[in-house]
Design an enzyme around this catalytic site. Structure first.
Site, PDB file in Angstrom:
ATOM      1  N   LYS A  45      67.526  -3.774 -12.869  1.00 42.82           N
ATOM      2  CA  LYS A  45      67.126  -5.392 -12.450  1.00 42.82           C
ATOM      3  C   LYS A  45      66.063  -5.734 -13.332  1.00 42.82           C
ATOM      4  CE  LYS A  45      66.568  -9.075  -9.843  1.00 42.82           C
ATOM      5  NZ  LYS A  45      65.377  -9.619 -10.206  1.00 42.82           N
TER       6      LYS A  45
ATOM      7  N   GLU B 112      67.366 -12.615 -18.760  1.00 44.91           N
ATOM      8  CA  GLU B 112      67.239 -14.132 -18.356  1.00 44.91           C
ATOM      9  C   GLU B 112      66.099 -14.750 -19.078  1.00 44.91           C
ATOM     10  OE1 GLU B 112      64.998 -15.127 -14.318  1.00 44.91           O
ATOM     11  OE2 GLU B 112      66.683 -14.373 -13.814  1.00 44.91           O
TER      12      GLU B 112
END
Length: 300
Positions: free
Chosen positions: A170, A177
């Protein structure tokens, strides 16, 4: 299944609703009594034990760092051998080994789970990246299956048997991102500045179909640009959640080059400066070698 959920904010509250919509029993605890189904962690655990004879499973969705560490430490005193704690927050992956070892002293299992989906997860489901032993994950698998996106085999992945594997995945997701958002932002700034093009929001909208840069982030940016074409209502200031920093640090530790992700992180740091301090030195050097004009503080 029966599950406890600690932390009922934007993410946790929607996760509780999605789990309940799938037929699972959720006992939630939050410091905000208006959101909570229980008066304390101890009350939550007691309610869960009253629902069945299986292992007690508690999913923690509180801020990373001390809030998560203290919550897990308290749960350690409340839970028994064979029970399970899931850390679904944005904890640093190095914390997971410590928490797993501490809980393991009482025979309590631990799973770390990176969760992505934001406020849209209730409707669309969440991408779930989990780490820990297969046997531990099996105890929470019905909840994982309920939380993942519907009608796809993707969105739920066992990242590794080692505690921290899920949060590491993650973390890298969030680093990527950062770089994606930075690229969109820089492209928007250039298009918005020049006179040669018109209707910038619709240019971005046209990229959402058939192009290699289409993404959900692009969809979100188009929505914002259509509401405020030049983003005049938004200050050019961006925080970072910490995971971008951890990604860059992990890259340094493993000698992996990450020029795009590291640059996107540093760009956020620059956004918080009212004055670009480093540019003062550049202006001074330009003045020194070429006599280029400098702007004084009084003129700024």
């Amino acid at each position: 299944m029966h599950i406890g959920l600690v932390g009922l904010g934007k993410m946790g509250g929607n996760m509780r609703a999605r789990l309940r919509n799938a037929g699972h029993t959720v006992i939630g605890y939050d410091r905000n009594a208006d959101l909570s189904d229980s008066s304390s962690l101890a009350d939550m655990v007691e309610q869960l034990r009253g629902l069945g004879d299986g292992p007690t499973v508690v999913w923690v969705m509180v801020p990373a760092g001390d809030p998560t560490r203290s919550t897990i430490a308290e749960l350690k005193e409340l839970l028994d051998e064979g029970d399970l704690v899931v850390d679904g927050g944005n904890s640093k992956y190095t914390d997971d080994a410590i928490n797993a070892a501490s809980l393991g002293e009482k025979g309590i299992d631990f799973v770390d789970c990176g969760v992505s989906g934001g406020v849209w997860g209730l409707q669309n489901g969440y991408a779930l990246m989990y780490g820990g032993t297969t046997s531990a994950a099996a105890k929470v698998m019905p909840a994982l299956e309920a939380l993942k996106p519907d009608h796809t085999e993707d969105g739920l992945v066992h990242c590794g048997e080692t505690a921290g594997a899920g949060h590491f995945a993650k973390m890298v997701h969030n680093g990527i991102e950062y770089a994606m958002m930075q690229a969109y932002a820089e492209g928007w700034e250039l298009l918005d500045k020049v006179d040669i093009v018109d209707n910038v929001p619709e240019i971005f909208a046209s990229w959402r179909t058939g192009t290699v840069v289409r993404s959900w982030l692009l969809d979100l940016l188009v929505d914002q640009l259509r509401a405020d074409e030049h983003l005049d209502k938004i200050k050019g200031y961006a925080e970072d959640s910490g995971e971008g920093r951890w990604t860059v640090q992990a890259a340094i530790d493993n000698a992996v080059p990450m020029p795009a992700i590291s640059a996107s992180l540093f760009a956020r740091f620059a956004s918080r400066q009212e004055d670009d301090v480093a540019m003062k030195a550049i202006a001074a050097m330009r003045n020194g070698f070429g006599g280029h004009a400098v702007i004084s503080e009084s003129e700024a």
